[in-house]
Design an enzyme around this catalytic site. Structure first.
Site, PDB file in Angstrom:
ATOM      1  N   HIS A 202      18.491  -4.311   0.468  1.00  0.00           N
ATOM      2  CA  HIS A 202      16.557  -5.158   0.187  1.00  0.00           C
ATOM      3  C   HIS A 202      16.797  -4.306  -1.804  1.00  0.00           C
ATOM      4  O   HIS A 202      16.919  -3.443  -1.802  1.00  0.00           O
ATOM      5  CB  HIS A 202      16.030  -4.763   1.320  1.00  0.00           C
ATOM      6  N   ASP A 223      16.532   3.745  -2.484  1.00  0.00           N
ATOM      7  CA  ASP A 223      15.198   2.714  -1.164  1.00  0.00           C
ATOM      8  C   ASP A 223      14.996   2.600  -2.281  1.00  0.00           C
ATOM      9  O   ASP A 223      13.701   2.276  -2.065  1.00  0.00           O
ATOM     10  CB  ASP A 223      14.964   3.881  -0.379  1.00  0.00           C
ATOM     11  N   GLU A 257      12.128  -5.920   2.867  1.00  0.00           N
ATOM     12  CA  GLU A 257      12.651  -5.501   3.882  1.00  0.00           C
ATOM     13  C   GLU A 257      10.682  -4.216   4.534  1.00  0.00           C
ATOM     14  O   GLU A 257      11.384  -4.026   5.510  1.00  0.00           O
ATOM     15  CB  GLU A 257      13.882  -4.212   3.507  1.00  0.00           C
ATOM     16  N   GLU A 258      10.758  -3.380   3.033  1.00  0.00           N
ATOM     17  CA  GLU A 258       9.449  -2.093   3.634  1.00  0.00           C
ATOM     18  C   GLU A 258       8.658  -2.633   4.623  1.00  0.00           C
ATOM     19  O   GLU A 258       8.187  -1.790   5.569  1.00  0.00           O
ATOM     20  CB  GLU A 258       9.861  -1.529   2.929  1.00  0.00           C
ATOM     21  N   ASP A 285      21.932  -0.033   2.314  1.00  0.00           N
ATOM     22  CA  ASP A 285      20.695   0.534   2.265  1.00  0.00           C
ATOM     23  C   ASP A 285      20.422   2.127   1.624  1.00  0.00           C
ATOM     24  O   ASP A 285      20.796   2.442   2.855  1.00  0.00           O
ATOM     25  CB  ASP A 285      19.977   0.209   2.781  1.00  0.00           C
ATOM     26  N   HIS A 361       9.952   6.396  -0.026  1.00  0.00           N
ATOM     27  CA  HIS A 361       8.648   5.841  -0.092  1.00  0.00           C
ATOM     28  C   HIS A 361       7.549   6.893  -0.232  1.00  0.00           C
ATOM     29  O   HIS A 361       6.746   7.250  -0.213  1.00  0.00           O
ATOM     30  CB  HIS A 361       8.654   5.744   1.386  1.00  0.00           C
TER      31      HIS A 361
END
Ligand code: BES
Ligand code: ZN
Length: 393
Positions: A202, A223, A257-258, A285, A361
């Site tokens: 992603h 990520d 994706e997230e 990923d 994140h």
């Protein structure tokens, strides 16, 4: 006082037009939703360990927050815009668990000298540069301006690497419901173009915060700038070696994706609807944070066990690093979109699920947190190259 009125004028119309949405979610997450969130929802259906619930549109953010922060991602969830789409996902998951593991054809690992030679060309520096570039965007959120720009940059980068090849095309996939495109690079197979190999990851990232995540800083170096940089390096090395495959290879940078695997879900579903023969999928990923002495962990849920064994042989033959198996415990990345559409997929991961990068994140997911190098990701670029080349026979 003034502020209160502004708030009310914002909230009242939202309540009046509250729309229904559907979520497929791990059964184990249901008690948390019931106990921690003061929202109303309805159970619609269930299959295996997955529950389909109907919720109000306005509660989605709250649920998403709960899953990310309180529940520590222990129950996969996917949002659906329509009930029929939700039901289809639910029951295709059920079908999958019945027909599990009969899809992968089985290929030979040939221990080919040319492949060994090509793998020596993988460059840590180039991977690092791509990670640095992608993590320089404020974020790559699927609804932010920089998120749109970042995916366009990937398109440009891939186009530049392949411009001299008439058998390669790079497309932007318009998802209609949101602005950030997915990007697909296709190398057309010369002998069996209908057989398709997919190597994806992603392109979006997400930051921390409760409301308005589209504004929070999210470098997403691990990520998942690392996965896109790994894929970009695979493309570069194949081009440097004028590699033209017998079967079609598609490289994908998924959007959104997230926020529930949205981009890959649309793409994988379309492939299935068109009855395309996708013979193997690999997801990259998070490839650049080393969790322990083992270099690669093959995620063994929502993946194809036979293809995973093939991956393991490729690691032993070509990458020659220690590896193990680990589990996410839920549909944690885009490989799950392929699996739920009936295609064999693998997900080679940077660490065990518990040992993975804890700064994702957040604004601290930087390359410095991965020791400032892309050495760990090199292993994954080699594995992806070996996969692309050994699947050709
Ligand atoms: N890269 C992560 C998945 C991940 C994180 C795998 C840690 C293994 C260890 C991915 O981008 C992600 O954040 N996925 C979401 C789920 C998705 C359905 C929104 C997650 O794990 O919360
Ligand atoms: Zn993530």
């Amino acid at each position: 006082m003034m502020k209160k009125w502004i708030l009310l004028t914002l909230i009242i119309p939202t309540l009046a037009f509250a729309e229904k949405k559907w979520i497929t979610i791990g059964k184990d997450a249901i008690p948390a939703i019931r106990e921690l969130l003061n929202i109303s929802y309805e159970n619609i259906d269930s299959a295996d360990d997955i529950e389909l619930i109907e919720v109000n549109d306005k509660d989605l953010e709250l649920i998403s927050h709960l899953m990310h922060h309180k529940f520590k991602r222990c129950g996969g969830y996917i949002f659906h815009d329509t009930k029929s789409e939700a039901l289809e996902t639910l029951h295709s998951t059920e079908r999958r668990s019945i027909a599990k593991n009969f899809k992968f054809k089985g290929y030979e690992v040939t221990d080919d000298e040319r492949i060994h030679q090509i793998l020596t060309q993988v460059s840590e520096k180039r991977i690092r540069e791509t990670i640095t570039k992608l993590s320089s965007y404020h974020n790559r959120h699927y609804q932010s301006k920089t998120g749109v720009e970042a995916l366009n940059w990937i398109k440009q980068k891939w186009s530049g690497l392949t411009a001299h090849r008439s058998d390669v095309k790079v497309e932007a996939i318009d998802h209609k419901k949101w602005k950030q495109n997915s990007i697909i690079l296709t190398i057309e197979g010369s002998e069996n173009p209908e057989e398709i190999i997919v190597i994806g990851g992603h392109g979006d990232s997400i930051g921390s915060g409760f409301w308005n995540r589209k504004k929070s800083k999210a470098p997403g170096a691990d990520d998942n700038a690392s996965g896109i940089a790994t894929i970009t390096e695979i493309i570069k090395v194949l081009m440097d070696n004028s590699f033209s495959p017998k079967k079609t290879i598609k490289f994908m940078a998924y959007s959104a994706e997230e926020v529930g695997l949205k981009g890959s879900a649309e793409i994988a579903k379309k492939m299935r609807n068109e009855k395309r023969d996708v013979i193997g999928v690999v997801q990259f990923d998070m490839t650049n944070y080393k969790g322990d002495d083992f270099n690669i962990y093959l995620i063994n849920d929502h993946t194809n066990s036979e293809q995973n064994e093939f991956m393991a042989q490729l690691i032993d033959t070509y990458v020659k690093v220690p590896w193990g198996y680990s589990k996410c415990g839920y549909a944690c990345s885009d490989h799950a979109s392929w699996t739920s559409n009936g295609y064999p997929a693998s997900f080679p991961f940077e660490a065990t699920f518990d040992g993975a990068n804890k700064k994702i994140h957040s604004e601290r997911d930087t390359i410095e947190h991965s020791r400032g190098t892309a050495e760990h990701a090199v292993n994954f670029a080699k594995l992806g190259l070996a996969f692309a080349m050994e699947m050709q026979i």
